[in-house]
Design an enzyme around this catalytic site. Sequence first.
Site, PDB file in Angstrom:
ATOM      1  N   HIS A   1      -5.386  -8.394  14.887  1.00 34.26           N
ATOM      2  CA  HIS A   1      -5.451  -7.187  14.058  1.00 34.26           C
ATOM      3  C   HIS A   1      -6.278  -7.471  12.810  1.00 34.26           C
ATOM      4  CE1 HIS A   1      -4.281  -3.659  11.941  1.00 34.26           C
ATOM      5  NE2 HIS A   1      -3.148  -4.074  11.415  1.00 34.26           N
TER       6      HIS A   1
ATOM      7  N   GLU B   1      -6.375  -5.784   9.850  1.00 35.19           N
ATOM      8  CA  GLU B   1      -5.883  -5.434   8.512  1.00 35.19           C
ATOM      9  C   GLU B   1      -5.715  -6.702   7.669  1.00 35.19           C
ATOM     10  OE1 GLU B   1      -2.605  -2.642   8.397  1.00 35.19           O
ATOM     11  OE2 GLU B   1      -3.020  -2.182   6.284  1.00 35.19           O
TER      12      GLU B   1
ATOM     13  N   HIS C   1       5.296  -9.651  11.050  1.00 37.33           N
ATOM     14  CA  HIS C   1       6.109  -9.521   9.838  1.00 37.33           C
ATOM     15  C   HIS C   1       7.580  -9.681  10.225  1.00 37.33           C
ATOM     16  CE1 HIS C   1       2.815  -7.837   7.450  1.00 37.33           C
ATOM     17  NE2 HIS C   1       2.577  -6.966   8.415  1.00 37.33           N
TER      18      HIS C   1
ATOM     19  N   TYR D   1      10.249   0.240   8.834  1.00 37.29           N
ATOM     20  CA  TYR D   1       8.892  -0.179   9.216  1.00 37.29           C
ATOM     21  C   TYR D   1       8.320   0.793  10.250  1.00 37.29           C
ATOM     22  CZ  TYR D   1       5.132  -3.388  10.390  1.00 37.29           C
ATOM     23  OH  TYR D   1       3.893  -3.946  10.596  1.00 37.29           O
TER      24      TYR D   1
ATOM     25  N   HIS E   1      -1.357  -0.284  15.213  1.00 38.48           N
ATOM     26  CA  HIS E   1      -1.568   0.990  14.558  1.00 38.48           C
ATOM     27  C   HIS E   1      -2.998   1.173  14.061  1.00 38.48           C
ATOM     28  CE1 HIS E   1      -1.214  -0.301  10.127  1.00 38.48           C
ATOM     29  NE2 HIS E   1      -1.237  -1.401  10.823  1.00 38.48           N
TER      30      HIS E   1
ATOM     31  N   ASP F   1      -3.750  -8.053   5.637  1.00 43.25           N
ATOM     32  CA  ASP F   1      -2.563  -8.909   5.510  1.00 43.25           C
ATOM     33  C   ASP F   1      -2.533  -9.963   6.620  1.00 43.25           C
ATOM     34  OD1 ASP F   1      -2.185  -6.562   7.035  1.00 43.25           O
ATOM     35  OD2 ASP F   1      -0.006  -6.731   6.940  1.00 43.25           O
TER      36      ASP F   1
ATOM     37  N   ASP G   1       1.582  -6.114  14.409  1.00 39.62           N
ATOM     38  CA  ASP G   1       2.495  -5.355  13.534  1.00 39.62           C
ATOM     39  C   ASP G   1       3.688  -4.752  14.284  1.00 39.62           C
ATOM     40  OD1 ASP G   1       1.372  -5.581  10.974  1.00 39.62           O
ATOM     41  OD2 ASP G   1      -0.119  -4.048  11.420  1.00 39.62           O
TER      42      ASP G   1
ATOM     43  N   HIS H   1       0.808  -1.229   0.000  1.00 36.02           N
ATOM     44  CA  HIS H   1       0.000   0.000   0.000  1.00 36.02           C
ATOM     45  C   HIS H   1       0.844   1.284   0.000  1.00 36.02           C
ATOM     46  CE1 HIS H   1       0.400   0.188   4.364  1.00 36.02           C
ATOM     47  NE2 HIS H   1      -0.518  -0.704   4.618  1.00 36.02           N
TER      48      HIS H   1
END
Length: 394
Positions: free
Chosen positions: A78, A80, A224, A191, A145, A82, A164, A24
């Site tokens: 989370h 999101e 990640h 990051y 986040h 991903d 994250d 993104h």
Amino acid sequence: MQPVEIAKGIFSVGVIDWNIRDFHGYSTDYGTTYNAYLIMDDKVTLIDTVKKEFADDLLHNISQIIDPRKIDYVISNHTEMDHSGGLPRVMHRVGEEKTLYCSMVGHKNLSMHFPQKWNYQPVENGGKLSLGKRTLTFLETRMLHWPDSMFTYAVEDKILFSSDAFGQHYAGLELFDDRINEAIMPHARKYFANILMPYSPLVLKLVDNVTDMKLELDMICPDHGIIWRKDPGKIINAYIEWSRQKPERKALVVYDTMWHSTEKMAETIVEGLGQEGVNARPMHLRKWHRSDIITEVLDAGAIFVGSPTLNNGIFPTVSDFLTYMKGLKPKNKIAAAFGSYGWSGEAVNLINKELEEMKFQVPDPGIKVQYVPAEVGIEACRELARKIAGLLPE
Ligand code: FEO
């Protein structure tokens, strides 16, 4: 990626995305991973899933340890995509009736992404879940986040599953920090700068909370990149330092150019800064990716932004950068604008307005040069460099 037992009965079952290069708008030159963790206990538990396209790889990894149908609990730290894009496929295979733990906001957000009426069990900050031999504690980390973000802490194992936070967009086979050492830090820094910088005050507060709670950490497992096991304190200390955004005697001269005039100004400013002992670098916006520039913004004391005036406005790449930087809310910056123009010259004033809106200190109206920077324009650039250098910490 083969499943790996990272601690007794706890497996890394996530996947590697070797080829992603744009996350993104963030350049991921080294790819990334979507980490997920399987805990084998009386209640078999999966922490997080992966991006939708990799759901079958995740299920394949789990199958090497246990039939996915034997999973009792799924935890979503989370929303999101991903990390939860793979949820429909995973829940279908695990059993739609299985319990899905998430934060209160996670419940709301997952429900907005997926129509399935899963057996949600929203948890509160500090909530506990017994798996049999182990206990998990949930820690809400709102806006770190996303509003739904939370950590899961395995109490007996002293492992923090940090979503994250503390992650890196880095694809590799190392898996652990002690197999890559310092080479991982630039990825962790990039990051932080591109994902967590706007939430720096919350990061500092979170670190205080974790310290107050006296959480012992043998391992930090982000969603990640690599796992921190050699020295989890190293990445926590790095987050404290990055969150403080202490300005260094360092300046970035970020610009674009049409016929090399703004470029000449940029290079003259860099030269002038160098003469004043400032660590300075020109960053041409069609040579540097915005996410790499932002990584350098983190500790820069000064940001110069240069743009030619194009059709009464700012050059498009410069607008893109300003928009991106504004969203990331960097702090403690001195800034200045410059640029060439043909007949109207609005760009510098428009940039100044943006810089002021970012609450940067803008001590000079900036420099506009008509067509080409002749001797007067060059001298003005040198003078601007001297002025800003004088305001930077020694
Ligand atoms: Fe890695 Fe906020 O998702």
